[in-house]
Write an enzyme that holds these catalytic residues in place. Structure first.
Site, short mmCIF file in Angstrom:
data_model
loop_
_atom_site.label_atom_id
_atom_site.label_comp_id
_atom_site.label_asym_id
_atom_site.label_seq_id
_atom_site.Cartn_x
_atom_site.Cartn_y
_atom_site.Cartn_z
N SER A 645 0.85 -1.19 0.00
CA SER A 645 0.00 0.00 0.00
C SER A 645 0.89 1.24 0.00
O SER A 645 1.63 1.47 -0.96
CB SER A 645 -0.97 -0.04 1.18
OG SER A 645 -2.00 0.90 1.00
N ASP A 720 -8.96 -4.69 -6.56
CA ASP A 720 -8.72 -3.74 -5.48
C ASP A 720 -9.66 -2.55 -5.59
O ASP A 720 -9.69 -1.86 -6.61
CB ASP A 720 -7.26 -3.26 -5.53
CG ASP A 720 -6.78 -2.64 -4.23
OD1 ASP A 720 -7.61 -2.05 -3.53
OD2 ASP A 720 -5.58 -2.74 -3.94
N HIS A 752 -7.65 -5.21 -1.99
CA HIS A 752 -6.45 -4.65 -1.39
C HIS A 752 -5.85 -5.63 -0.38
O HIS A 752 -4.68 -5.50 0.00
CB HIS A 752 -6.79 -3.33 -0.70
CG HIS A 752 -5.61 -2.45 -0.45
ND1 HIS A 752 -4.73 -2.06 -1.42
CD2 HIS A 752 -5.14 -1.88 0.70
CE1 HIS A 752 -3.79 -1.29 -0.92
NE2 HIS A 752 -4.00 -1.18 0.37
#
Length: 780
Positions: A645, A720, A752
């Site tokens: 991330s 995602d 994600h």
């Protein structure tokens, strides 16, 4: 007569787990961990109970316990204090339908960071302690303590945000974009209108769920006579076409996603009766200060928090300006919807933002315990509302001679160069509050403290033992503490404590004995080392390191884990699970460092990220790499970085900034261009692309992607909904068009959160095959 609390009834040292065993360790021959075992069941951390609660009558302690054969599936268990026995109250497999969750519920779980969990993930006691409301597989059940279970809903579409009203008279939930209410045990009816695909009632909008930690959009009054309900219209929000590419097909979702600089949803708040009648609109735009709120658009603000006064006489609404530099506390008359500004919280310093939180509580006397960073560190304050006093008694002369009418007064309760991280509970009868905080001596541990908030001279008392880091919750009256603690050598264990922090009973002792899942690997468990290095401005940066058993004269590769973004504190003294041990068992040094911008170090430590993402973090992490290269047991040519991330974004920026410094980089689910990320998060730090274009250009990972010369592995889930897949495709395309080599692993159908019993080991095996293929290997 005051009811007997569980804290008063349990005997000191009583064990609530069966069997109750002494904490011992067992020496066995060293046994290396594999990634397959790390993510298999039973979990190597031991039992990990969630949602520990006390029944309203104090008889039962309930919690969600995961199964030994399926670490992600949770059932509801109850401990009967009178009988001294545990029993499974709801078996998720026996009761559940197995029905797939709706897309809305799946995405809501992703935003709550519980997307990997199965079975029961939450529950709520009835007011009379006769039963528990249990959401399961998209439907609702009422489980009675006598053994009867009533199914309240049976629909293909999930019931979102289910709740019992405060008196327990009603069950409410969101379905088909409307709020539904019914008498407990009865049939629910929609109480808000259906207004098309883009208008929703009773839900929190995307950025509230994802970035503000506000997962609900309705709030019951204390007496259940009224309910405050959010309505939002997202027709003006841009659409991201999210292709959830799966193994056997592709589903296409048109997702409303407000990217930085674009329009947010139009949010309104109403107060109504439980049947939807007598609906009035709250004036959320009242008294907006020119230049602080968006001129020409009175709806361009954030509905941050909503709370009822304890007696239901007022509604308190936290309104945040779009720049997130000002937060107004509105006091709303629920009968008319009219509002006034009770007080205004401003960013602690120029070029900073307001960090939202839930560490506040309205008290029965009308005062407020409030968390603020106004003195440079997160601390607790008490606010007394004076608005009901006669105006002549509230006149105050300021230092410049101006007469002001005071609405309230403030008193700081905690102070010092350390951070209160959580308001745990308040005992209003005794005038004591309980909070979680770091200390000036050690920001890597968190402890529970108590304070008499009625006495200005009172000093805080630490209630927990050093050598551990803690988390805690309390019952609503602030009588009983539920404490979880751990350290690098002790997996999390939890217990009930009194107001002095004295343990009354174990909830989960989780002893590292011969029966513990981690016992076979204890012989090779390696200690964690800590230290600090200086940033370029002299700020101390904390690091932690775990090394394998090293032979003299040999040098070892480093697996350098980083997140680097605002918020999470990676370096702390808590249990970090078996994953790092598996990496160390492979012959790698595990290393992490918290750069400026991360949490629990105060405003000045976080501020350098303002309008400058991808700058100071890169330099601080570089300082960590340069420190590693000075160590005689580190191979300076074999330092590999891995992040997910924000950490994935940082991998790209670090490889671009310092070619040759790192042996290889792994970039998982990276944001590559901040114009692609959402408004509330991105604009808090970066402003808007329209007003702060140069900052966005400097922060982007796209323009210099072709300068990456070190081995790079990009990983992304192809469905995602948070860091949308377009982030990956942009950097992939840029490098392909410039004939720059890199490697890639994509996960069809995954969001994600790329994880699971088989997927997680696949991901980490992929990472280490990549490192091995580029020579980042342990010594022979």
């Amino acid at each position: 007569m005051k009811p007997l609390t569980l804290a008063a009834a349990l005997t000191l040292g009583t064990c609530l787990t069966a069997p109750c065993q002494a904490q011992t360790t067992t020496e066995t021959a060293p046994m290396d961990l594999t990634f397959e075992r790390v993510f298999a069941s039973p979990g190597l951390d031991g039992p990990t109970p969630r949602k520990v609660k006390l029944s309203p009558d104090g008889r039962y302690l309930t919690l969600l316990r995961n199964r030994a054969d399926d670490r992600e599936r949770y059932d509801l268990w109850a401990y009967d204090r009178n009988a001294g026995e545990w029993a499974m109250l709801v078996d998720s497999e026996a009761l559940g339908s197995g029905r797939d969750l709706s897309e809305d519920e799946k995405m809501q779980r992703e935003r709550a960071r519980v997307g990997s969990l199965k079975g029961i993930i939450d529950y709520q006691w009835t007011k009379d302690a006769s039963g528990v409301l249990v959401p399961l597989d998209g439907d609702l059940y009422l489980a009675r303590l006598g053994g009867e279970t009533v199914q309240l809903t049976d629909t293909e579409e999930s019931e979102l945000n289910p709740a019992l009203s405060n008196t327990g008279a009603y069950v409410s939930f969101v379905r088909d974009r409307r709020l539904w209410v019914g008498e407990t045990g009865g049939e629910a009816q929609p109480v808000t209108p259906k207004e098309g695909e883009d208008v929703r009632w009773g839900e929190a909008e995307f950025v509230a769920q994802e970035e503000m930690a506000r997962l609900t959009g309705y709030w019951w009054s204390p007496d259940d006579r009224r309910v405050a309900v959010e309505r939002f219209d997202e027709s003006m929000v841009g659409i991201v076409t999210r292709a959830a590419i799966g193994a056997t097909g592709t589903k296409v979702f048109d997702q409303r996603y407000p990217v930085a600089g674009s329009e947010n949803a139009d949010v309104e708040l109403y107060v109504m009766d439980p049947d939807g009648n007598n609906r009035i609109k709250v004036d959320l735009a009242a008294h907006q200060q020119p230049g602080i709120y968006t001129e020409g658009d009175p709806t361009d603000f954030y509905l941050a928090r909503v709370d009822w006064a304890p007696d239901g006489s007022a509604l308190y609404v936290q309104r945040q300006n779009r720049e997130q530099t000002v937060l107004d506390m509105l006091k709303v008359d629920p009968a008319t919807g009219e509002s006034e500004i009770l007080f205004t919280e401003q960013a602690a310093i120029e070029d900073y933002w307001i960090n939202l939180g839930d560490d506040y509580k309205w008290l029965d006397d009308g005062s407020l315990i409030w968390w603020s960073e106004r003195d440079g560190y997160g601390h607790l304050y008490r606010y007394d509302d004076l608005s009901s006093m006669p105006e002549e008694e509230r006149v105050h002369t300021s230092t410049d001679g101006t007469l002001n009418v005071l609405l309230g007064s403030w008193r700081q309760l905690t102070r010092g160069p350390w951070v209160v991280s959580k308001l745990v509970g308040v005992d209003q009868d005794a005038g004591h509050l309980f909070y979680l905080a770091t200390s000036e001596e050690d920001p890597l541990e968190q402890h529970i403290y108590s304070l008499d908030y009625t006495d200005p001279s009172a000093q805080s008392q630490r209630l927990t033992e050093t050598g551990y880091t803690h988390s805690a919750t309390m019952d609503g009256k602030g009588q009983t503490l539920v404490i979880t603690r751990s350290n690098d050598d002790t997996p999390p264990h939890s217990y009930i404590a009194d107001q002095q922090g004295q343990r009354l009973a174990w909830i989960e002792k989780n002893a590292l004995d011969a029966d513990h899942p981690y016992a076979p690997y204890l012989a090779s468990h390696r200690p964690t080392q800590y230290g600090t290095i200086e940033a370029e401005d002299g700020t101390p940066l904390y690091w932690e390191m775990v090394t394998p058993e090293m032979e003299p004269g040999k040098r070892y590769p480093v697996y350098y884990y980083h997140y680097s973004g605002p918020g999470p504190q990676i370096v702390n003294r808590g249990w970090n699970g078996a994953l790092r041990q598996a990496i160390v068992d492979k012959g790698y040094i595990w290393f992490a460092l918290d750069n400026r911008g991360s949490n629990y170090r105060g405003v000045a430590f976080e501020q350098p990220l303002y309008r400058a993402m991808g700058g100071v973090e890169v330099r601080d992490q570089k300082a960590g790499a340069e420190y590693l290269k000075t160590l005689e047991f580190v191979d300076p040519d074999k330092i590999a970085i891995d992040g997910w991330s924000y950490g994935g974004y940082m991998t790209l920026k670090q490889l671009q900034a310092d070619p040759g410094l790192y042996a290889a980089g792994v970039s998982g689910a990276p944001v590559t261009r901040w114009e692609l990320y959402d408004t509330h998060y991105t604009e808090r730090y970066m402003g808007t692309p329209q007003a702060d274009g140069e900052a966005y250009t400097a922060a982007s990972a796209i323009p210099e992607a072709t300068k990456i010369t070190d081995p790079l592995l990009i990983i992304h889930g192809m469905a995602d909904d948070n860091v949308v897949f377009e982030n990956a495709t942009e950097v992939i395309s840029a490098m392909q068009e410039a004939n720059v080599p890199f490697e890639m692993m994509l996960y069809p159908g995954y969001t994600h959160r790329v994880s699971g019993e088989q997927i997680s080991p696949h991901r980490y095996n992929t990472v280490f095959r990549f490192l091995e293929s580029h020579g980042v290997t342990p010594p022979e």
